[in-house]
Design a protein around this motif. Structure first.
Motif, PDB file in Angstrom:
ATOM      1  N   SER A 112       0.836  -1.216   0.000  1.00  0.00           N
ATOM      2  CA  SER A 112       0.000   0.000   0.000  1.00  0.00           C
ATOM      3  C   SER A 112       0.863   1.255   0.000  1.00  0.00           C
ATOM      4  O   SER A 112       1.990   1.248   0.503  1.00  0.00           O
ATOM      5  CB  SER A 112      -0.948   0.012   1.200  1.00  0.00           C
ATOM      6  N   GLU A 113       0.321   2.293  -0.594  1.00  0.00           N
ATOM      7  CA  GLU A 113       0.954   3.619  -0.612  1.00  0.00           C
ATOM      8  C   GLU A 113      -0.144   4.641  -0.344  1.00  0.00           C
ATOM      9  O   GLU A 113      -0.988   4.880  -1.208  1.00  0.00           O
ATOM     10  CB  GLU A 113       1.588   3.896  -1.976  1.00  0.00           C
ATOM     11  N   GLU A 114      -0.156   5.166   0.848  1.00  0.00           N
ATOM     12  CA  GLU A 114      -1.186   6.145   1.212  1.00  0.00           C
ATOM     13  C   GLU A 114      -0.494   7.411   1.675  1.00  0.00           C
ATOM     14  O   GLU A 114       0.123   7.423   2.753  1.00  0.00           O
ATOM     15  CB  GLU A 114      -2.079   5.588   2.323  1.00  0.00           C
ATOM     16  N   GLY A 115      -0.578   8.471   0.860  1.00  0.00           N
ATOM     17  CA  GLY A 115       0.118   9.712   1.196  1.00  0.00           C
ATOM     18  C   GLY A 115       1.612   9.464   1.240  1.00  0.00           C
ATOM     19  O   GLY A 115       2.197   8.926   0.299  1.00  0.00           O
ATOM     20  N   THR A 118       4.107   4.223   3.280  1.00  0.00           N
ATOM     21  CA  THR A 118       4.177   3.060   2.396  1.00  0.00           C
ATOM     22  C   THR A 118       4.340   1.809   3.262  1.00  0.00           C
ATOM     23  O   THR A 118       5.043   1.847   4.270  1.00  0.00           O
ATOM     24  CB  THR A 118       5.381   3.198   1.444  1.00  0.00           C
TER      25      THR A 118
END
Lengths: 252, 197
Positions: A112-115, A118
């Motif tokens: 996942s990469e949120e903002g 990571t």
């Protein structure tokens, strides 16, 4: 769809032949077999590359199958046409191998990469298990008509439809978060719904009258859809097949 | 002969068992750039690499980049060699950023999408060749942190990954021009290479 069109063009004349040609005998049978495919690992943008250590990625792709079929023979029992239904189970996996395997037995998945945050998952193996129902259609030519043991050559194809596919991610360290594992498993994707394959083979039919036992080397076997597995690119494969038949009728 | 082989192999195996290698994330992964194969490609995976063209030569990493923070400055140390020079020359570039004072490595994520003009008084570049400081001035240059990522591994904080570009032109006191261009970096910073003074 293009694959389906070619497949039908290939086999439609054959089905016409089956319905119109004079039959020598019919033999229902049960079969089982396995095929191991040569392979290369698909490039994935969510797998972190390895440092130049002693480990490297390795993959495997194996299909096992079980089926029921009916063979009709023609031309004095020399030509056989086999059709039926087949369940197959394909297992593809990606892991690591290396001399110091013990120390380098993990790699990283970016899940996942949120903002600016990571998440990687420390992983040992990726595995995809797919279940298919298929229609095999085969032609075989049998030699040595009067003998107990008959050598035969075969070409065939199977028209596989995906029933179910499941992804598994083996983690290098245990985590209490099942969400992470599920997210990683979903990243692996799903194979295509329609996966035809072509194959050839050479085998021996043992027996005269009933029952008949067939043992066959399948080589080569080629998957026509490269998305048969989302982890592995299947190359040509080979395998072993066993078939047990009971002839029903004979026309002269 | 077989005893000799055993004598050679057994210590290696024992050493491998006693000293496990560093974590994979602490190691460098060189992915060649498609345009400049001598340089690492620009990546955002924390591959612990950097590289740049240094005049006609290639300036390439030899060890991991370190970050040193004081109460008013943050300094990155890029330590490498000139690849084509024979014998290899060691080169170290320090980028010191005033007004940046992280208290932990995790605070480095604030560098996300920031750029620094290396001619300004708040971004000072120092250049060392074979351990000797080059005296001179930066005529132009910039340091860009294109992406900063706070990395969680299996849900646990692990490091900050900094990825970006740099280039500058350095005029020495002896009127020599050193041009560093096409610089790129992809580094992981955690408690092992972040120092607070």
């Amino acid at each position: 769809m293009v694959i389906a069109k070619y497949y039908l063009l290939l086999w439609l004349p054959l089905t016409g032949f089956i319905t119109h040609a004079q039959t020598n005998s019919s033999a229902p049978g049960i079969e089982m077999g396995t095929i191991v495919y040569g392979n290369s690992i698909k490039e994935k943008d969510y797998i972190r590359k390895l440092s130049s250590g002693t480990s490297h990625f390795s993959g495997s792709l194996t299909t096992s199958y079980y089926g029921l079929n009916l063979e009709r023979t023609f031309f004095n029992d020399r030509l056989g046409i086999i059709a039926g239904a087949r369940y197959s189970n394909s297992i593809s996996s990606v892991g690591l191998t290396g001399f110091f395997h013990r120390h380098f037995d993990y790699f990283y998945l970016r899940i996942s990469e949120e903002g600016t945050t990571t998440t990687y998952l420390k992983t040992q193996q990726l595995k995809q298990v797919s279940h298919y129902l298929g229609i095999p259609l085969e032609v075989r030519y049998l030699l040595f008509n009067s003998r107990f043991t008959r050598l035969y050559f075969k070409v065939g194809s199977v028209f596989d439809f995906l029933v179910k596919s499941k992804n598994e991610v083996d983690l290098a360290v245990t985590t209490s978060s099942f969400d992470l594992e599920n997210t990683a498993a979903n990243k692996l994707g799903t194979p295509d719904n329609f996966c035809p394959s072509l194959y050839g083979g050479i085998g021996l039919r043992l027996g005269r009258g009933a029952p008949l036992f067939n043992i066959e080397i399948t080589l080569p076997s080629v998957q026509l859809n490269s998305n048969y597995s989302t982890l592995i690119n299947p190359h040509a494969g080979g395998g072993l097949r066993l078939m047990f038949q009971i002839p029903l009728k004979t026309k002269k | 002969m077989s005893r000799l082989i055993l004598l050679l192999i057994v210590p290696v195996l024992i050493a491998a068992c006693i000293n496990p290698p560093p974590e994979e994330l602490d190691r460098s992964v060189f992915i060649a750039d498609t345009q400049y194969p001598d340089l690492p490609a620009y990546t955002e995976w924390g591959y612990n690499t950097f590289g740049a063209h240094y005049n006609e030569d290639v300036f390439l990493y030899t060890s991991s980049v370190t970050a040193r923070a004081t109460k008013d400055t943050l300094t990155f140390e890029f330590c490498g060699t000139l690849k084509k020079a024979s014998p290899h020359e060691s080169v170290t570039v320090y980028f010191s950023l005033a007004e940046k004072h992280p208290s932990t490595y995790a605070d480095l994520v604030a560098l996300h999408a920031t750029s620094f003009d290396l001619t300004s008084s708040t971004a000072i570049t120092s250049l060392y060749v074979n351990g000797k400081r080059k005296k001179g001035t930066i005529s132009n240059g910039h340091l860009e942190f294109k992406r900063a990522q706070y990395l969680l591994v299996n849900g646990q904080p692990d490091r900050v990954i900094l990825s970006g570009y740099f280039d500058f032109q350095f005029l020495t006191d002896t009127h020599q021009t050193i041009t560093v261009k096409d610089g790129r970096f992809d580094i992981g910073i955690n408690g092992n290479n972040f120092y607070m003074y």
